[in-house]
Design a protein around this motif. Sequence first.
Motif, PDB file in Angstrom:
ATOM      1  N   TRP A   6     -10.019  19.375  -3.670  1.00 54.95           N
ATOM      2  CA  TRP A   6      -9.904  20.734  -4.207  1.00 54.95           C
ATOM      3  C   TRP A   6      -8.652  21.420  -3.687  1.00 54.95           C
ATOM      4  CZ3 TRP A   6     -15.346  23.435  -3.722  1.00 54.95           C
ATOM      5  CH2 TRP A   6     -16.250  22.815  -4.579  1.00 54.95           C
ATOM      6  N   LEU A   7      -8.411  21.301  -2.383  1.00 52.30           N
ATOM      7  CA  LEU A   7      -7.255  21.972  -1.786  1.00 52.30           C
ATOM      8  C   LEU A   7      -5.945  21.355  -2.268  1.00 52.30           C
ATOM      9  CD1 LEU A   7      -8.652  22.515   1.820  1.00 52.30           C
ATOM     10  CD2 LEU A   7      -8.577  24.163  -0.075  1.00 52.30           C
ATOM     11  N   ARG A   8      -5.915  20.033  -2.429  1.00 54.44           N
ATOM     12  CA  ARG A   8      -4.717  19.382  -2.998  1.00 54.44           C
ATOM     13  C   ARG A   8      -4.494  19.841  -4.435  1.00 54.44           C
ATOM     14  NH1 ARG A   8      -6.369  14.589  -0.046  1.00 54.44           N
ATOM     15  NH2 ARG A   8      -7.487  13.886  -1.890  1.00 54.44           N
ATOM     16  N   GLY A   9      -5.564  19.973  -5.197  1.00 52.83           N
ATOM     17  CA  GLY A   9      -5.446  20.452  -6.582  1.00 52.83           C
ATOM     18  C   GLY A   9      -4.856  21.846  -6.644  1.00 52.83           C
ATOM     19  N   CYS A  10      -5.273  22.713  -5.746  1.00 53.35           N
ATOM     20  CA  CYS A  10      -4.704  24.072  -5.684  1.00 53.35           C
ATOM     21  C   CYS A  10      -3.223  24.028  -5.350  1.00 53.35           C
ATOM     22  CB  CYS A  10      -5.430  24.915  -4.642  1.00 53.35           C
ATOM     23  SG  CYS A  10      -7.044  25.489  -5.140  1.00 53.35           S
ATOM     24  N   ALA A  11      -2.866  23.196  -4.377  1.00 51.50           N
ATOM     25  CA  ALA A  11      -1.465  23.119  -3.952  1.00 51.50           C
ATOM     26  C   ALA A  11      -0.576  22.523  -5.041  1.00 51.50           C
ATOM     27  CB  ALA A  11      -1.359  22.299  -2.669  1.00 51.50           C
ATOM     28  N   GLU A  12      -1.080  21.529  -5.759  1.00 48.89           N
ATOM     29  CA  GLU A  12      -0.257  20.820  -6.744  1.00 48.89           C
ATOM     30  C   GLU A  12      -0.268  21.482  -8.121  1.00 48.89           C
ATOM     31  OE1 GLU A  12      -1.661  16.782  -6.766  1.00 48.89           O
ATOM     32  OE2 GLU A  12      -1.257  16.535  -4.619  1.00 48.89           O
ATOM     33  N   HIS A  13      -1.414  22.010  -8.546  1.00 54.48           N
ATOM     34  CA  HIS A  13      -1.547  22.495  -9.920  1.00 54.48           C
ATOM     35  C   HIS A  13      -2.077  23.920 -10.000  1.00 54.48           C
ATOM     36  CE1 HIS A  13      -0.961  18.348 -11.111  1.00 54.48           C
ATOM     37  NE2 HIS A  13      -1.987  17.984 -10.363  1.00 54.48           N
ATOM     38  N   GLY A  14      -2.272  24.579  -8.875  1.00 53.55           N
ATOM     39  CA  GLY A  14      -2.912  25.888  -8.889  1.00 53.55           C
ATOM     40  C   GLY A  14      -1.945  27.032  -8.980  1.00 53.55           C
ATOM     41  N   ARG A  15      -2.481  28.127  -9.408  1.00 50.47           N
ATOM     42  CA  ARG A  15      -1.724  29.381  -9.403  1.00 50.47           C
ATOM     43  C   ARG A  15      -2.702  30.490  -9.053  1.00 50.47           C
ATOM     44  NH1 ARG A  15      -3.046  28.037 -14.366  1.00 50.47           N
ATOM     45  NH2 ARG A  15      -3.796  29.598 -15.808  1.00 50.47           N
ATOM     46  N   SER A  16      -2.246  31.429  -8.298  1.00 52.25           N
ATOM     47  CA  SER A  16      -3.086  32.534  -7.878  1.00 52.25           C
ATOM     48  C   SER A  16      -3.460  33.368  -9.098  1.00 52.25           C
ATOM     49  CB  SER A  16      -2.332  33.394  -6.868  1.00 52.25           C
ATOM     50  OG  SER A  16      -3.138  34.461  -6.455  1.00 52.25           O
ATOM     51  N   VAL A  17      -4.690  33.855  -9.124  1.00 53.90           N
ATOM     52  CA  VAL A  17      -5.152  34.698 -10.217  1.00 53.90           C
ATOM     53  C   VAL A  17      -5.097  36.136  -9.740  1.00 53.90           C
ATOM     54  CG1 VAL A  17      -7.091  35.248 -11.735  1.00 53.90           C
ATOM     55  CG2 VAL A  17      -6.658  32.868 -11.081  1.00 53.90           C
ATOM     56  N   ASP A  18      -4.188  36.916 -10.318  1.00 50.16           N
ATOM     57  CA  ASP A  18      -4.052  38.321  -9.947  1.00 50.16           C
ATOM     58  C   ASP A  18      -5.245  39.114 -10.456  1.00 50.16           C
ATOM     59  OD1 ASP A  18      -1.591  38.000  -8.694  1.00 50.16           O
ATOM     60  OD2 ASP A  18      -0.494  38.255 -10.569  1.00 50.16           O
TER      61      ASP A  18
ATOM     62  N   ASP B 101      -8.590  26.109 -17.716  1.00 52.78           N
ATOM     63  CA  ASP B 101      -8.433  26.190 -16.270  1.00 52.78           C
ATOM     64  C   ASP B 101      -9.784  26.095 -15.578  1.00 52.78           C
ATOM     65  OD1 ASP B 101      -5.711  26.544 -16.309  1.00 52.78           O
ATOM     66  OD2 ASP B 101      -5.822  28.726 -16.270  1.00 52.78           O
ATOM     67  N   SER B 102      -9.767  25.488 -14.409  1.00 53.39           N
ATOM     68  CA  SER B 102     -10.884  25.573 -13.485  1.00 53.39           C
ATOM     69  C   SER B 102     -10.531  26.696 -12.527  1.00 53.39           C
ATOM     70  CB  SER B 102     -11.027  24.264 -12.706  1.00 53.39           C
ATOM     71  OG  SER B 102     -11.276  23.198 -13.570  1.00 53.39           O
ATOM     72  N   LEU B 103     -11.528  27.286 -11.920  1.00 50.08           N
ATOM     73  CA  LEU B 103     -11.283  28.336 -10.939  1.00 50.08           C
ATOM     74  C   LEU B 103     -11.858  27.922  -9.600  1.00 50.08           C
ATOM     75  CD1 LEU B 103     -12.166  31.650 -12.818  1.00 50.08           C
ATOM     76  CD2 LEU B 103      -9.910  30.759 -12.299  1.00 50.08           C
ATOM     77  N   LEU B 104     -11.116  28.174  -8.549  1.00 48.75           N
ATOM     78  CA  LEU B 104     -11.613  27.985  -7.196  1.00 48.75           C
ATOM     79  C   LEU B 104     -11.528  29.329  -6.491  1.00 48.75           C
ATOM     80  CD1 LEU B 104     -12.668  26.154  -4.935  1.00 48.75           C
ATOM     81  CD2 LEU B 104     -10.298  25.789  -4.256  1.00 48.75           C
ATOM     82  N   SER B 105     -12.681  29.886  -6.179  1.00 49.26           N
ATOM     83  CA  SER B 105     -12.764  31.163  -5.485  1.00 49.26           C
ATOM     84  C   SER B 105     -13.032  30.888  -4.013  1.00 49.26           C
ATOM     85  CB  SER B 105     -13.914  31.979  -6.082  1.00 49.26           C
ATOM     86  OG  SER B 105     -14.325  32.992  -5.206  1.00 49.26           O
ATOM     87  N   VAL B 106     -12.280  31.542  -3.146  1.00 52.44           N
ATOM     88  CA  VAL B 106     -12.476  31.407  -1.700  1.00 52.44           C
ATOM     89  C   VAL B 106     -12.748  32.794  -1.133  1.00 52.44           C
ATOM     90  CG1 VAL B 106     -11.455  30.675   0.476  1.00 52.44           C
ATOM     91  CG2 VAL B 106     -10.923  29.426  -1.627  1.00 52.44           C
TER      92      VAL B 106
END
Length: 155
Positions: free
Chosen positions: A131-143, A48-53
């Motif tokens: 990046w935002l499309r990748g989150c919407a299509e393949h991302g899942r929130s990390v608890d 997984d890649s991680l995107l932190s906001v």
Amino acid sequence: MGKVQHKLDLQGLQALCSMNYVRLARLLPAGRTSFCYAIAPASSQICDSLLSVTTVQKTPYTSLLNLVYLIDEAQESDFFLLQVRSYHDARMTEVVSCQKQRNFQLYYQYPNPQMYHSDEKRQLNELLAQWLRGCAEHGRSVDGFDAGRFANVRP
């Protein structure tokens, strides 16, 4: 051969920034100042890649956010950083900093001393869109994501 005239596509850039605002708004959890998405296509064999906001500053009309993209969660020293500003009244989000570089012009003559692309500002906003499309299509929130892991990352 004469100079090639470049048409500045301000309208296209504004449309891209408007779409980035909508994409980011769909991903932001209500009332949270930070969150993280793990991104990987379901069929992917890669990590997984991680995107932190993280929200850095919030005013009634704007928000300043840091987006840190880690290609491999195990290597926290290898990251890519964008800082974006969302303009809530105009409903637009634009990249204001990339890897500590700021104040991008709409158009650069090429070649230039910084070796920016002629449409560097548009390309950075297109990267944000990807990046935002990748989150919407393949991302899942990390608890249980610990935003403090990226505390030393500064734009």
